[in-house]
Write an enzyme that holds these catalytic residues in place. Structure first.
Site, PDB file in Angstrom:
ATOM      1  N   GLU A 142       0.582  -9.007  -4.534  1.00  0.00           N
ATOM      2  CA  GLU A 142       0.488  -8.665  -5.953  1.00  0.00           C
ATOM      3  C   GLU A 142       1.162  -9.719  -6.837  1.00  0.00           C
ATOM      4  O   GLU A 142       2.082  -9.440  -7.608  1.00  0.00           O
ATOM      5  CB  GLU A 142       1.095  -7.287  -6.220  1.00  0.00           C
ATOM      6  CG  GLU A 142       0.355  -6.150  -5.553  1.00  0.00           C
ATOM      7  CD  GLU A 142       0.950  -4.791  -5.845  1.00  0.00           C
ATOM      8  OE1 GLU A 142       0.234  -3.784  -5.726  1.00  0.00           O
ATOM      9  OE2 GLU A 142       2.156  -4.710  -6.185  1.00  0.00           O
ATOM     10  N   GLU A 298      -4.924  -1.344  -1.484  1.00  0.00           N
ATOM     11  CA  GLU A 298      -3.898  -0.324  -1.710  1.00  0.00           C
ATOM     12  C   GLU A 298      -4.417   0.758  -2.642  1.00  0.00           C
ATOM     13  O   GLU A 298      -5.097   0.473  -3.632  1.00  0.00           O
ATOM     14  CB  GLU A 298      -2.643  -0.922  -2.348  1.00  0.00           C
ATOM     15  CG  GLU A 298      -1.742  -1.720  -1.457  1.00  0.00           C
ATOM     16  CD  GLU A 298      -0.450  -2.100  -2.175  1.00  0.00           C
ATOM     17  OE1 GLU A 298      -0.028  -1.355  -3.094  1.00  0.00           O
ATOM     18  OE2 GLU A 298       0.132  -3.131  -1.820  1.00  0.00           O
TER      19      GLU A 298
END
Length: 656
Positions: A142, A298
């Site tokens: 991320e 995710e």
């Protein structure tokens, strides 16, 4: 179809690992992301690596038939690194240091951080590049999520180098940035600093370039790690996890460097309409690498931990959002995380294996979803999408700069246009204005404020070739430097649209963006406009609608112009939700675009992927599909019949 989640065995005693593998097999898990935040466990001190525990985990997973998406572990440097090298720490715009104790506490441009990260990745890649469990590589994690930008001296040095590469000398930069304004002219690149805390508004062109630099600096980190993996003999796909339409990073410029797109998604279960924003993000991810399946890397099995109030997912909601991703091109559905943490900031974040154990509804739904995904046939990533919605990160950066006629959330408006098509069960790709648009029946380009000459020519050619273009207010205003072209507004598309904008007519706003609206009347109906009520000089277009009230009462508000074989529409305001829906329905009908399935309620998605029809119910209310679909097929049928041409099945919260 990949199925699994983030696995953090370093948080658990070793006897738990065998139980993990057993439960993974029971749930149908075939892939886990391993080692994402394991830097401190792998490397306890500089030059000291401990791979014994990771060897054992990898071998156990492989013996259990579970593949590994192996992380490079560079997302969170351990405390020893910043203690030994405090210069790796990032700073905010005021010069304050971001200290360790959380995650992402590193300056992306720090030479020391890059050296330490490279040493770690080299050790991991050389050890595991040929391990049979490794099927994919997970670089960092991320990027930019918690540290959107770094303003440290490391960043200043790197920003100057980036600018030297972009501009042919300091005078070229002065011209592009318009530095004669406010005595900002630079005599040397060394005089330039990042857009740090200042007394008043900063140079908008400099801000735009700093956004570009920040995205490129993070991409350079990714490229460094990928090159190390390849040099060590790693031939598996390499990726990193995106964050939907994440503002700080231009994912379109990153996409060519990713072997496949991976994305994280956390819509709010308490928001009954959040699945629409999720649908936009899924379409965006698919559109970044057309024809290449992507992975939902995710999502939460149940509640998250970081909102003010963290609602759990309703029964079936997890399956609905998971299948939504598959319908829109994903070849993998994964979660954060496998086993719920006992401590740390995310201990209240749900997991596939909850603290409450395998007797929970969450676990039962995890097992059921694993069975469903295993039954799906192999599919290409091709999704039926006759409509393209234009979204450009660099345009968003420019639109959301300060000192404009009106401030608004550009992404929110773009998602509202997407939702208007989504409610009408029409497939949408999310494309850049410079992409090949020739295959789309309709292109919607909202608030395309920053427009390059090349993109303008591309849009004009699309219309001339037979396409239907809908543009809305605050478009074709500045060039790639956030500078007005000579000649006023709407200079590049004036001929295609048959008009020029002479005033933007900003409307007062409050937190809901609709404190003041105008009414646009068109052929027996009307729509409410907000944000802008532009004044148009219509030169060669048909006026389809006029402002019904306000200072522009009776003036043109909606126009169309036939240009070559196509038609270009322009709307001089931003409609509310109802108005968007009415206008999109009109444009789609005029272009011959029909819903995937007629007669479905708005809360049911209908998507066609590779000839397979997906129906996903996002409401608690059951519905009766149209009789034209024929009889439904039963859950657990043979793989070819689950969602294929011989039948259909509803997934989601309230299947019939």
């Amino acid at each position: 179809m990949y199925y699994g989640g983030d696995y953090n065995p370093e948080q658990w005693p070793e006897p738990v690992w065998d139980d993990d593998v057993r439960l993974m097999r029971a749930a149908g898990v075939n892939l886990v992301s391993l080692g994402v935040f394991a830097w401190a466990r792998i490397q306890r001190a500089e030059g000291e690596f401990d791979f014994g525990w990771l060897d054992r985990v990898m071998d156990k997973l492989h013996a259990g038939g579970i593949g590994v998406n192996l992380a490079t572990a560079t997302a969170s440097p351990p405390p020893w690194a910043s203690r030994a090298y405090p210069e790796i720490l990032p700073k905010d715009a005021s010069g304050a240091t971001y200290w360790p104790g959380s995650r992402q506490a590193y300056a992306p441009t720090s030479p020391v951080y890059r050296r330490l990260a490279a040493e770690l990745v080299t050790a991991i890649a050389e050890r595991y590049a040929s391990h049979p469990a490794v099927v994919m590589w997970h670089v960092n994690n991320e990027y930019g999520c918690h540290l959107h930008a770094d303003y440290s001296d490391n960043a200043a040095v790197a920003f100057r180098a980036w600018l030297r590469g972009r501009y042919d000398g300091i005078e070229a930069l002065n011209e592009a940035w318009g530095t004669t304004f406010w005595s900002q002219r630079y005599g040397d690149f060394e005089e330039i600093v990042p857009p740090r805390l200042a007394p008043y508004s900063l140079n908008p062109s400099g801000l735009l370039d700093f956004k570009r630099f920040t995205s490129d600096a993070l991409l350079d980190l990714y490229r460094m790690e990928k090159s190390i993996i390849r040099a060590a003999g790693g031939v598996q796909p390499v990726t990193t996890n995106f964050l939907g339409a994440f503002e700080p990073i231009d994912y379109r410029s990153w996409a060519p460097d990713l072997d496949l797109i991976a994305d994280d998604s956390y819509p709010d279960p308490a928001d009954a309409e959040s699945f629409r924003a999720a649908a936009f993000d899924r379409d965006l991810m698919r559109s970044l690498k057309p024809g290449v399946p992507w992975v939902l890397m995710e999502q939460a099995p149940d509640a998250v931990n970081w909102r003010t109030s963290n609602a759990p997912k309703a029964p079936g909601q997890m399956a609905a959002l998971s299948v939504q991703a598959v319908a829109r091109g994903a070849d993998g559905v994964m979660f954060f995380q496998w086993r719920q943490s006992r401590s740390g900031s995310e201990k209240f974040h749900s997991a596939m294996v909850p603290h409450a154990g395998t007797g929970t509804r969450t676990w039962k739904e995890i097992v059921e979803l694993g069975r469903d995904l295993a039954s799906f046939p192999r599919m290409s990533a091709d999704v039926e999408a006759p409509v393209a919605l234009v979204y450009d990160w660099q345009n968003r950066w420019a639109v959301e700069n300060s000192d404009h006629p009106v401030r608004f959330d550009h992404l929110e408006v773009v998602r509202q246009w997407h939702a208007a098509a989504h409610r009408r069960h029409v497939g949408v790709d999310v494309r850049h204005p410079g992409d090949d648009l020739s295959g789309y029946a309709v292109v919607i380009a909202p608030q395309l404020y920053l427009l390059t000459d090349a993109s303008a020519a591309n849009l004009a050619a699309y219309v001339a070739g037979g396409g239907t273009l809908l543009m809305s207010a605050f478009s074709d205003v500045v060039d790639e430097h956030d500078m007005f072209p000579l000649g006023g507004f709407t200079t590049r598309l004036a001929d295609t649209l048959g008009l020029r904008v002479t005033d933007f007519g900003a409307l007062p706003v409050d937190g809901t963006h609709d404190a003041t609206t105008v009414t646009v009347s068109l052929e027996g109906t009307s729509l409410k406009g907000r944000l802008f009520a532009e004044e148009l000089d219509v030169t060669d277009a048909t006026v389809l609608g006029r402002f019904g009230d306000g200072r522009l009462r009776g003036r043109p508000a909606l126009t169309s112009r036939v240009s070559g074989a196509g038609t270009a529409y322009y709307l001089a305001t931003v409609p509310d939700e109802e108005g968007m829906g009415a206008l999109v329905a009109r444009i789609l009908a005029g272009a011959g675009v029909r819903p995937v399935v007629d007669g479905l309620p708005e809360h049911v998605e209908a998507v066609v992927r590779d000839g397979h029809l997906f129906l996903v119910n996002h409401s608690e209310e059951p519905f009766t599909p149209p009789s034209s679909l024929g009889r439904p097929i039963e859950a657990g049928s043979e793989a070819g019949d689950v969602i294929g041409a011989y039948g259909w099945r509803v997934f989601g919260r309230a299947a019939p």
